[in-house]
Design an enzyme around this catalytic site. Structure first.
Site, PDB file in Angstrom:
ATOM      1  N   GLU A   1       0.769  -1.049  -0.089  1.00 47.23           N
ATOM      2  CA  GLU A   1      -0.156  -0.117  -0.037  1.00 47.23           C
ATOM      3  C   GLU A   1       0.884   1.264  -0.225  1.00 47.23           C
ATOM      4  O   GLU A   1       0.419   2.292  -0.597  1.00 47.23           O
ATOM      5  CB  GLU A   1      -0.895   0.036   1.390  1.00 47.23           C
ATOM      6  CG  GLU A   1      -2.362   0.532   0.862  1.00 47.23           C
ATOM      7  CD  GLU A   1      -3.245   0.347   2.131  1.00 47.23           C
ATOM      8  OE1 GLU A   1      -3.865  -0.908   2.192  1.00 47.23           O
ATOM      9  OE2 GLU A   1      -3.661   1.017   2.849  1.00 47.23           O
TER      10      GLU A   1
ATOM     11  N   HIS B   1       8.402 -26.293   0.299  1.00 47.48           N
ATOM     12  CA  HIS B   1       7.848 -27.796  -0.467  1.00 47.48           C
ATOM     13  C   HIS B   1       6.655 -27.104  -1.467  1.00 47.48           C
ATOM     14  O   HIS B   1       5.903 -27.692  -1.738  1.00 47.48           O
ATOM     15  CB  HIS B   1       7.451 -28.482   0.482  1.00 47.48           C
ATOM     16  CG  HIS B   1       8.303 -29.225   1.161  1.00 47.48           C
ATOM     17  ND1 HIS B   1       9.094 -30.439   1.001  1.00 47.48           N
ATOM     18  CD2 HIS B   1       9.068 -28.780   2.353  1.00 47.48           C
ATOM     19  CE1 HIS B   1      10.011 -30.717   1.766  1.00 47.48           C
ATOM     20  NE2 HIS B   1      10.083 -29.664   2.581  1.00 47.48           N
TER      21      HIS B   1
ATOM     22  N   LYS C   1     -13.691   1.478  -2.777  1.00 48.89           N
ATOM     23  CA  LYS C   1     -14.583   1.533  -1.330  1.00 48.89           C
ATOM     24  C   LYS C   1     -15.763   2.534  -1.916  1.00 48.89           C
ATOM     25  O   LYS C   1     -16.863   2.152  -1.467  1.00 48.89           O
ATOM     26  CB  LYS C   1     -13.792   2.601  -0.677  1.00 48.89           C
ATOM     27  CG  LYS C   1     -12.800   2.115   0.404  1.00 48.89           C
ATOM     28  CD  LYS C   1     -12.484   3.094   1.328  1.00 48.89           C
ATOM     29  CE  LYS C   1     -11.293   2.336   2.299  1.00 48.89           C
ATOM     30  NZ  LYS C   1     -10.640   3.433   3.197  1.00 48.89           N
TER      31      LYS C   1
END
Ligand code: PA5
Length: 464
Positions: A290, A319, A433
Site C-alpha cells: 500500500e 515444499h 470503497k
C-alpha cells in the site's frame, strides 16, 4: 540481544550481475542524503507521526496498562474489530509473542482473555465467532483510524445489537474504541455514548499505527510487555537516525530494495522461518504494497511503481514456492527472518538406525533442523543467483519485535523518498470503497452507482 541484518547475499560475487556491488551503494549516497534531510524535516514538522511513536507518552502507556488490567480481571474474551492497518499489527504481534495455541491454553496459562482479530466481513466467519465467545463476557475493541470504514462499522452495528440483547444499556461497558483524536464517526459516537476511547495520533496512518493504542492495548491485554516493545523500537529509531548510509539499517535496506527494483526485482518475498513470525509477513505485505504501489510520483507524473509483496513460510513453503524462487524468473528479492534461539527445544529421538533417512536425524533437534533448512535454502538461492537478505532475531521477544516493526516502517519511509512517491497515502483503494458504498445505496453516490451498474457482465464469458 538485538536484531542483526545480514546483507551478505545481496553483495556476494556468486550473484554475478543479479546482485549489487559496494559501488552501487556509494553512488546512492546523494539520494540518501536528500531523503535523510527530507525525512528529518517531515519528522520535525510532525508530519510523519510514526517516527515519534517509540517515545510514546508515559501517561498514555499507564492508561493502556490500567485498562488492560481491568479487562483481564473482568472479561474472558477480547475481540479486535478492524481491518488493514487496524488489524494486521495486533494479529502479527500477538502471534509473535504469545503462545501459538494461546486461545486453547487453560485460563491459568494464558496471559489474558481469549483473543480474536476479526478483520473480514465474511458472514460465515462472523457467525462462527458468536459460537465461541460469550458476548456478556467480551470486550470488543473497535479500531478504525478514519472512523468511516464500512467493514468495521458494520461489525460495530452487529455487535452492538447483540450486546444490547444480552446486557441491555450496559452494552457500552463492552466496547472500547480506538480512533482519531478528533475526527470521524467513531469519535463522535464515543462522545455520544460515553464509550472508553483511545486515540491514534492524527499524523499516524493505519499501516504505521501498530505502536499506538491500535497495537499496544491488544498486546497489553494478552500480557505482552509493551514497554519492551517500545524500548526495542527506540533502539532501532536511534540507528535509523545515523547519517552514514552504510550504518543506517533502514536507509541501507531501502536503497537495496530500490536499486534491485530498478533492475527488475519487482517482487519482494518475506519468508520467516518461525510460525510465530508468520503474520509479520502479512503485516509487511500491507506496509510495502500500500505504501510503495503508486501511480503518481510527488510531482504528479505517472510512474506506476511498486514491489509486489509475497508471503511465504519456512520451511513449509520450501515444499511449495521455493522451486519458483530458485529457477523461475529473476524478478524477486527475498527477505528471510531467522531465529537463533527458539523459545522451545524439541529433540528428535534416535530410532530405526537401519534406515539412512532416519538415522542422520536422530539426536538432533527440530531447532537445528529448521536453522539448517534456512541456511540451505539461502545457499541454494545464492547459487541460483537470487539476491536475498536475512533479519536475524537472537530470540523473538517484545524488544526484538519492537525493533523489527520500526525497522520496516522506517525502511518504507526511505523507499518512498528514494522513489519520490508519497508512501503514506492510498488513493488506489478509494475507487473500490466508493463503488461499494454506492452499491449499498449510500446517499450522495447515486451517480457512482449508475456508473458501476452500467458495466454489464456478458454471460458468454461466464462458464458453468
Ligand atoms: O494503511 C491504511 O491507512 C489502511 O490500510 C487502513 O489501515 C485500512 O483501510 C483501515 O482503515 P481505518 O483504520 O480507517 O478503518
Amino acid at each position: 540481544m538485538v536484531l542483526k541484518i545480514d546483507l551478505n547475499n545481496v553483495f556476494h560475487p556468486l550473484l554475478q550481475d543479479e546482485g549489487l556491488k559496494e559501488q552501487d551503494i556509494s553512488s546512492f549516497k546523494e539520494k540518501f542524503n536528500k531523503a535523510f534531510l527530507n525525512l528529518r524535516e517531515k519528522k520535525e514538522k510532525q508530519e510523519l507521526g510514526f517516527f515519534h511513536l517509540p517515545y510514546f507518552p508515559e501517561e498514555e502507556i499507564v492508561e493502556i496498562e490500567k485498562t488492560a488490567q481491568e479487562i483481564k480481571e473482568k472479561f474472558s474474551y477480547f475481540v479486535v474489530l478492524g481491518i488493514g492497518g487496524s488489524a494486521l499489527g495486533p494479529l502479527a504481534v500477538h502471534t509473535a509473542l504469545n503462545n501459538l495455541r494461546y486461545n486453547e491454553l487453560p485460563d491459568e496459562l494464558r496471559g489474558g482473555p481469549k483473543f480474536y482479530v476479526e478483520d473480514n466481513i465474511d458472514p460465515e466467519r462472523m457467525a462462527s465467532l458468536f459460537k465461541v465467545i460469550e458476548p456478556e463476557k467480551t470486550v470488543f475493541n473497535v479500531i478504525t483510524k478514519s472512523g468511516a470504514t464500512a467493514e468495521t462499522l458494520s461489525q460495530l452495528l452487529i455487535v452492538t445489537e447483540l450486546l444490547k440483547k444480552k446486557v441491555g444499556q450496559r452494552f457500552t461497558d463492552h466496547l472500547i474504541f480506538t480512533t482519531d483524536p478528533e475526527k470521524g464517526n467513531l469519535r463522535a459516537l464515543a462522545r455520544e455514548l460515553g464509550v472508553k476511547t483511545f486515540a491514534i495520533p492524527s499524523n499516524v496512518g493505519g499501516r504505521f499505527s501498530e505502536l499506538t493504542p491500535v497495537g499496544l492495548l491488544p498486546a497489553a491485554v494478552t500480557g505482552i510487555k509493551i514497554r519492551e516493545l517500545l524500548a526495542g523500537a527506540r533502539e532501532m529509531a536511534e540507528k535509523c537516525e545515523r547519517e552514514n548510509l552504510w550504518e543506517n539499517p533502514a536507509a541501507l535496506a531501502a536503497a537495496i530494495h530500490v536499486l534491485l527494483l530498478e533492475r527488475g526485482k519487482n517482487m519482494a518475498v518475506m519468508m520467516p522461518y518461525a510460525d510465530s513470525l508468520k503474520y509479520m509477513a502479512d503485516w509487511y505485505a500491507q506496509l510495502l504494497g500500500e505504501s510503495i504501489g503508486k501511480k503518481l510520483n510527488c510531482r504528479g507524473e505517472e510512474v506506476y511503481v511498486g514491489q509486489t509483496p509475497v508471503k511465504a513460510l519456512g520451511v513449509t513453503d520450501q515444499h511449495s514456492q521455493v522451486q519458483l524462487y530458485t529457477e523461475g524468473p529473476f524478478d524477486k528479492l527475498l527477505l528471510f527472518l531467522e531465529v537463533e534461539n527458539y523459545r522451545n527445544t524439541v529433540v528428535i529421538p534416535p530410532d530405526f538406525p537401519q534406515y539412512a533417512e532416519l538415522k542422520f536425524l536422530g539426536g538432533h533437534t527440530l531447532n537445528e533442523l529448521i536453522i539448517a533448512e534456512k541456511k540451505a535454502t539461502e545457499f541454494a538461492l545464492l547459487k541460483a543467483r537470487r539476491p536475498n537478505y536475512t533479519i536475524i532475531f537472537p530470540e523473538v521477544n517484545p524488544y526484538t519485535v519492537g525493533e523489527f516493526l520500526y525497522f520496516l516502517e522506517a525502511k518504507i519511509a526511505f523507499m518512498g523518498e528514494y522513489l519520490d512517491i508519497n508512501a503514506f497515502d492510498q488513493p488506489g483503494v478509494e475507487e473500490g470503497k466508493k463503488a461499494t458504498y454506492a452499491l449499498l445505496g449510500r446517499e450522495g453516490l447515486e451517480e457512482k452507482r449508475q456508473e458501476v451498474l452500467r458495466v454489464q457482465k456478458d454471460p458468454k464469458y461466464i462458464l458453468s
